[in-house]
Design an enzyme around this catalytic site. Sequence first.
Site: not given
Length: 372
Positions: A131-132
Amino acid sequence: MLRFLFLPIFFVITVSSSTSDIKAIYWLQQPLFPPSAINTSLFTHVYYAFLAPNNATYELHVSNSTAANLATFTATLRPSVATLISIGGANSDAALFAVIAFNATARAAFINSTIAVARAFGFHGVDLDWEFPRTANEMNGLGQLFKEWRAAIFAEAASTSREPLLLTAAVYFSFDYFLSETTSLRYPVCSINDNLDWVNVMSYDLHGPWSNRTGPPAGLFDPKSNASVSYGLQSWIRGGVIPKKIVMGLPLYGRTWQLLDPSVNGIGAPTFGAGPGLDGSMALFQVLEFNNETGANVVHDKKTASVYSYSGGYWVGYDDPVTVAVKVAFAQSLYLRGYFFWAAGLDTSDWKISTQAQSSWMLCINESGGVN
């Protein structure tokens, strides 16, 4: 109630369930809700969250205590459900995954360690929750990582005469990544289609107390923006990802706000911070307790196919059996692979939401709109 409130919003088609459908849930390591408390009859796959790579060796870090937890997890859940190790999470070092994605030696060390750990503890697969990725180069690196990971999984399976491990990834709610400063940033669709069994689309946290107005955290629709579950899921399909490789995310928690003016309490009402719960987040069972204890007003909003409650100066957006049933039907209308929940331990004691999702998935909606 479900049919009259929401089904006219979108078309209905004939759908069917199969043994390959995904009904998954993530389990976060914690003592208050052990693996033995998971109602495995409601799920096909359970994810252990999370492991992380070492920042020097790039191999998965497994301490003695973590090893014991991994062994307990698979021993408890076998053979009721398939189990996967999830690597990363929202609190992991995103920059470390970028290093791994860019470096062939680091990729090999990381990949080989994930396969070794999964096999050592009896897991059926591995999952990446990065993420991310923030740049086009990182997205390209992610695609290469998936390619080499799949090749290594196939090679290991062939050499050991075992079934190949599953390979999945948790991804942003939309294929076109809103948070990127690079407007053209996209996930590596070809690599996803070629190398992953499916992606878990995190169709939640679309609104929260970090903004100064209320909004459905996981609303199916949004007439004013692209921050909706429907837009996100359809963007993955428009981007070229095979629908049967897409799994929709469902939250088992609500987001809370403090209203600036308690008399202004609809969607889009001005706020000044988080409401009850940890950082403005409450487990579903806590939301229902809040509603009961405060006599909160509960509102089903047709435009967004979402539910919220308010009491005094507090506002809570969440999912209930009605909204979950609608979203599951929508996922079926797109021919998606299934759904997953974040996270085990947040549902009611009788698994109200998870049970509704399973029941709704099994419904066959015929062309006339009837439910068999």
